[in-house]
Design an enzyme around this catalytic site. Structure first.
Site, PDB file in Angstrom:
ATOM      1  CG  HIS A  36      -2.201  -0.692   0.880  1.00  0.00           C
ATOM      2  ND1 HIS A  36      -1.878  -2.359   1.149  1.00  0.00           N
ATOM      3  CD2 HIS A  36      -3.323  -0.769   0.498  1.00  0.00           C
ATOM      4  CE1 HIS A  36      -3.260  -2.904   1.100  1.00  0.00           C
ATOM      5  NE2 HIS A  36      -4.070  -1.886   0.682  1.00  0.00           N
ATOM      6  N   GLY A  37       2.086   1.160   0.644  1.00  0.00           N
ATOM      7  CA  GLY A  37       2.944   2.426   0.629  1.00  0.00           C
ATOM      8  C   GLY A  37       4.140   2.188   1.191  1.00  0.00           C
TER       9      GLY A  37
END
Lengths: 350, 554
Positions: free
Chosen positions: B397-398
């Site tokens: 996701h990041g």
């Protein structure tokens, strides 16, 4: 393509577009003229209020942000001065750029004196004007009274997008205010939930305060901590853009023939120490401007006690009474006395 | 290009017209591919080079896996493409251009001293030389080793690109911190590399293509254009759902047409998605920013409200995007699988992951969890596999620690869920109690509470704030203050109104019939009236500041 497909395609595009067009018409003809939207409504009403015949008597106008709005009841200013009247045109969040936007229209009414309010942050630069307010100024027609030669360069520090909003056409303004019903829900619900607010002060030009009660101690402390941090991070030297903007505003007022008065608004005692470098910077700049443009500086930053604040920045009822009386007395006295010596600054004391 | 912009409507109209008037399948594919590249390049044309390079590499790798031999000429054409794309991508000093909005930075190229640029150009040129040589070498190996070689080369290149563009800054930051902590001074250059939109989505999609060919689930495509269209197919390119080759490739053998019934059904799906995004998610965005952007000093009640609003915001934002993507694709004739199935009605964490971002969770299951061994090994090994899968899923996701923590938290919850299932015998009284409606209600409440805590970890991205917010969320401080809501900013009451509307509509959709399907069967006069009403509501609710889709940053 089959006719059925074409019909479905047309219906799926046409009906939503029709609904949106009907919504736009309703917004323009019914919603916007009727509902009140806090600051936006006040800006619009101010334009209506000041459009028309010039003032006949000697009128003093006050411009400032929510501190002036909450703290100044002009009905208490003119005590013993029957020939004078005063009006409070303060708007929440109003800063130097907004003074410049508003003043051309206001000055057409020929006020005898313009009082500009300054808090510790006012000279930090041209604060961003929220899009709602910029569109409200445009829609209210303040821009129509600007000198024809004004361009974006006459608003140092104001970003280009905001300037473009100020110069926008009616269709763009209408599209911006499409969310008016939602904003209205927000304002109304807020007023219903919070008993310490009144929301119908948009038409009020003497005592436009909205806070009816002081907020609780915990919340005030929370706000004071945030405020102290903000003051700590700010530069003590007023920004070049802010000073430039102020200079242009002074010239505008001076050229109109109105007297110019600067007021340093009350600062909560708990943040006065941390704000003192900012206050000194502001004081110094305003003194220089007073000397240069024949204005008067009233230093009221230290006149209120903690118990006279409704929250971290706004005076409560007691504070409003004290501040209004002091400012009223000083404004009218200095207006008469400074005819001979316009440079003298006045420290306001109780 | 965003779905809710006029540019997209124009692009879509052109594609639709082309589908109607162009009958040749290859030309239809060509139009769709060009439209997809325009859709993606609208953000930044340089990102296209990366997308095309990634597609070309996986095309070659899959062909290599399948045993198709390339001529030297083909190899060197590919190498030339890689070299040119590398130079085009890297030479203009990406970070500088990104900061200064592209073309302004061009004059500074000659005077630039960005060391990373030289490294990146060297890396691309090396890749361009090594790839053809590697490919030639793989053909000299046994079939098993050749297949494995191409697969590993593809995985390394894809993951390498993802690592560089997404995780380089995170890695360097942490290395610097560790170095300082150990007393060493290590200063690798901070490149500030811009994150290409949707890189995580399309990298996973291209990887799934090569892996499926390697596993023998899919044939290797002869046409580079068909692979390119699979990767770049615009409705799902930037934020998924992540497609598998088997879900898309069969469509490429059929002519593309527009049909009346399918059109309306797709339109309804897209309309519901637009309502979710514009009227619900965007109405909450500002208040969530205020409550969770700086949670320090806020009472428990506001932190909880912030977590609840964010849960709804991220769901409506992401599932709204997915609905629009699925709707647009359905109009074109490609059925994209469901990505969300009312996840907030889950009664366990396992069920939540079967209902939330289904394309990612099944991807992680099929391409990571099962290859790691899944639940076929010891209990401890199963927990290890679960934790690795979820931590990597979090990191997907990041590049930030809160995503890693969120992944570990989800992994721990899945392990705990598994432990509980093993601990409670299926015929025990407790198990029967869990199946009772009251038990289901308790399980649903607990799952929702744990999910909200997870979203708090996901959203609050500074360590001090996160610790404060989690404490306040878990231990209620007894302060019933909501004064931050009265500040007039953040439109708190419209956000709460949107929350109420969401709860009612979401519950109706879950217990009765999904909304897009509900619209499909409405009588026409009612349906057209509803169109007009939604048109009016979208007009009033369309935010003055357009919020980007949250999952674009991933």
């Amino acid at each position: 393509m089959a006719p059925r497909f074409v019909w479905n395609l047309a219906a799926s595009i046409g009906f939503p577009l029709g609904g949106a067009a009907a919504a736009a018409a309703l917004l323009s003809a019914v919603i916007l003229p009727r509902i009140q939207l806090g600051d936006v409504e006040r800006i619009r009403q101010l334009a209506r209020h000041v459009t028309g015949e010039p003032l006949s008597g000697s009128t003093v106008i006050f411009l400032g942000n929510s501190i002036t709005m909450e703290g100044l009841d002009t009905s208490q200013l003119g005590v013993g001065q029957p020939d004078w009247q005063a009006e409070n045109y303060a708007i929440t969040g109003c800063g130097l750029s907004e003074y410049r936007i508003i003043l051309p229209k206001l000055l057409k009414r020929n006020p005898v004196c313009v009082v500009l309010a300054f808090d510790p942050m006012t000279l930090q630069g041209a604060a961003d004007i929220p899009a709602d307010k910029a569109f409200a100024y445009a829609m209210a027609g303040f821009v129509e009274d600007w000198p024809a030669s004004w361009t974006a360069d006459d608003f140092p520090g104001l970003d280009r997008a905001t300037y473009d909003i100020l110069r926008s056409n009616y269709m763009r303004q209408l599209l911006h205010f499409r969310t008016a019903p939602l904003i209205w829900i927000n304002y109304r619900s807020r007023a219903a939930v919070r008993g310490d607010l009144r929301t119908d002060s948009s038409y009020e030009w003497r005592a436009p305060y909205t806070m009816l009660e002081s907020v609780d101690q915990g919340r005030t402390q929370f706000q004071l901590r945030a405020l102290a941090e903000r003051y700590r991070q700010a530069s003590p030297i007023p920004s070049a853009g802010g000073v430039d903007l102020l200079r242009r505003t002074c010239i505008l007022v001076r050229d109109s023939g109105a007297r110019l008065v600067f007021v340093m608004t009350p600062v909560h005692p708990d943040v006065r120490t941390v704000a003192s470098p900012l206050l000194e910077g502001t004081r110094q700049t305003l003194r220089e401007m007073s000397a240069e443009y024949g204005g008067v500086l009233l230093e009221a930053d230290g006149v209120l006690e903690s118990s006279e604040f409704a929250d971290s920045v706004h005076p409560n009822e007691a504070g409003r009474r004290i501040y209004s009386e002091l400012i009223g007395r000083q404004v009218f006295q200095t207006l008469e006395s400074t005819l001979e010596s316009p440079q003298s600054p006045a420290a306001v004391s109780r | 290009m965003l779905f809710q912009t006029p540019e997209f409507l124009v692009l879509f109209a052109v594609v639709a017209l082309a589908i109607v008037f162009v009958k040749d399948l290859r030309w239809q594919h060509g139009v769709l591919l060009v439209a997809s590249l325009i859709f993606y390049g609208w953000w930044d044309v340089r990102f296209l080079v990366l997308l095309i390079a990634s597609t070309a590499l996986d095309y070659i790798a899959a062909r290599g896996v399948a045993g198709h031999a390339f001529s030297w000429r083909s190899h060197w054409n590919a190498a030339l493409w890689l070299a040119v794309s590398g130079i085009v991508l890297m030479w203009p000093n990406w970070p500088l251009m990104q900061l200064q909005q592209q073309w302004d930075a061009w004059p500074q190229l000659l005077t630039s001293h960005w060391t990373g640029m030289h490294a990146a150009v060297v890396a691309c040129l090396t890749g361009a030389i090594i790839w053809p040589l590697l490919a030639r070498w793989f053909y000299t190996l046994s079939e098993v080793n050749r297949r494995r070689g191409f697969l590993i080369a593809s995985m390394a290149t894809n993951l390498g690109m993802l690592a560089f563009f997404k995780y380089y800054g995170f890695f360097v930051d942490n290395m610097r911190g560790i170095g300082t902590w150990l007393g060493y001074s290590w200063n690798p250059p901070l490149l500030n590399v811009a994150l290409p939109v949707g890189i995580s989505f399309y990298t996973f999609q291209t990887m799934s293509y090569t892996i499926d060919v390697y596993r023998g689930h899919e044939p290797a495509e002869k046409s580079l254009g068909r692979v390119a269209l699979f990767v770049a197919y615009f409705p799902q390119l930037v934020a998924g759902p992540i497609l598998r080759p088997g879900q898309f490739m069969p469509k490429l053998d059929q002519p593309w047409t527009l049909e009346s019934g399918r059109y309306l059904s797709g339109f309804h799906l897209a309309l519901v998605g637009l309502v979710k995004k514009v009227l619900i998610a965007d109405s909450m965005a500002r208040l969530v920013d205020i409550l969770l952007g700086s949670p320090d000093g806020r009472p428990s009640l506001m932190i909880m409200l912030g977590a609840l609003l964010f849960a709804v915001q991220i769901y409506c934002d992401f599932s709204g995007y997915t609905d629009i993507a699925r709707g647009v694709s359905r109009i074109l004739g490609v059925e994209i699988p469901l990505n969300f199935a009312h996840p907030y009605f889950s009664t366990s964490v396992v069920e939540f992951w079967r209902r939330w971002h289904i394309s990612l969770s099944t991807w992680l299951r099929d391409y990571l969890y099962i290859p790691l061994g899944g639940n076929r090994g010891s209990t401890l090994r199963t927990y290890f596999n679960l934790m690795v899968t979820m931590v990597l899923g979090g990191l997907w996701h990041g590049a930030a620690w809160n995503f890693v923590i969120w992944g570990a938290y989800q992994g721990a919850l899945l392990c705990a869920n598994r432990l509980l299932r093993e601990w409670i015998a299926p015929t025990s009284r407790l198990a029967l109690l869990c199946e009772h409606p009251l038990g289901c209600l308790v399980r649903w409440s607990a799952t929702l509470y744990l999910t909200l805590l997870g979203w708090l970890i996901f959203r609050v991205n500074s360590a001090e704030n996160l610790w404060y917010a989690v404490k306040k969320f878990i231990v209620f401080d007894g302060r019933w203050e909501l004064f931050g809501l009265g500040a007039g900013v953040g439109a708190p009451f419209t956000a709460l109104l949107a929350l109420l509307v969401f709860v009612v509509l979401h519950a109706y959709g879950h217990f009765f019939r999904r909304w897009p399907e509900q619209l499909d069967v409405l009588p026409r006069p009612l349906l057209f009236g509803l169109y007009a009403l939604l048109g009016a509501l979208l007009f009033y609710g369309w935010p003055t500041h357009q919020e980007p889709f949250i999952y674009f940053q991933f």
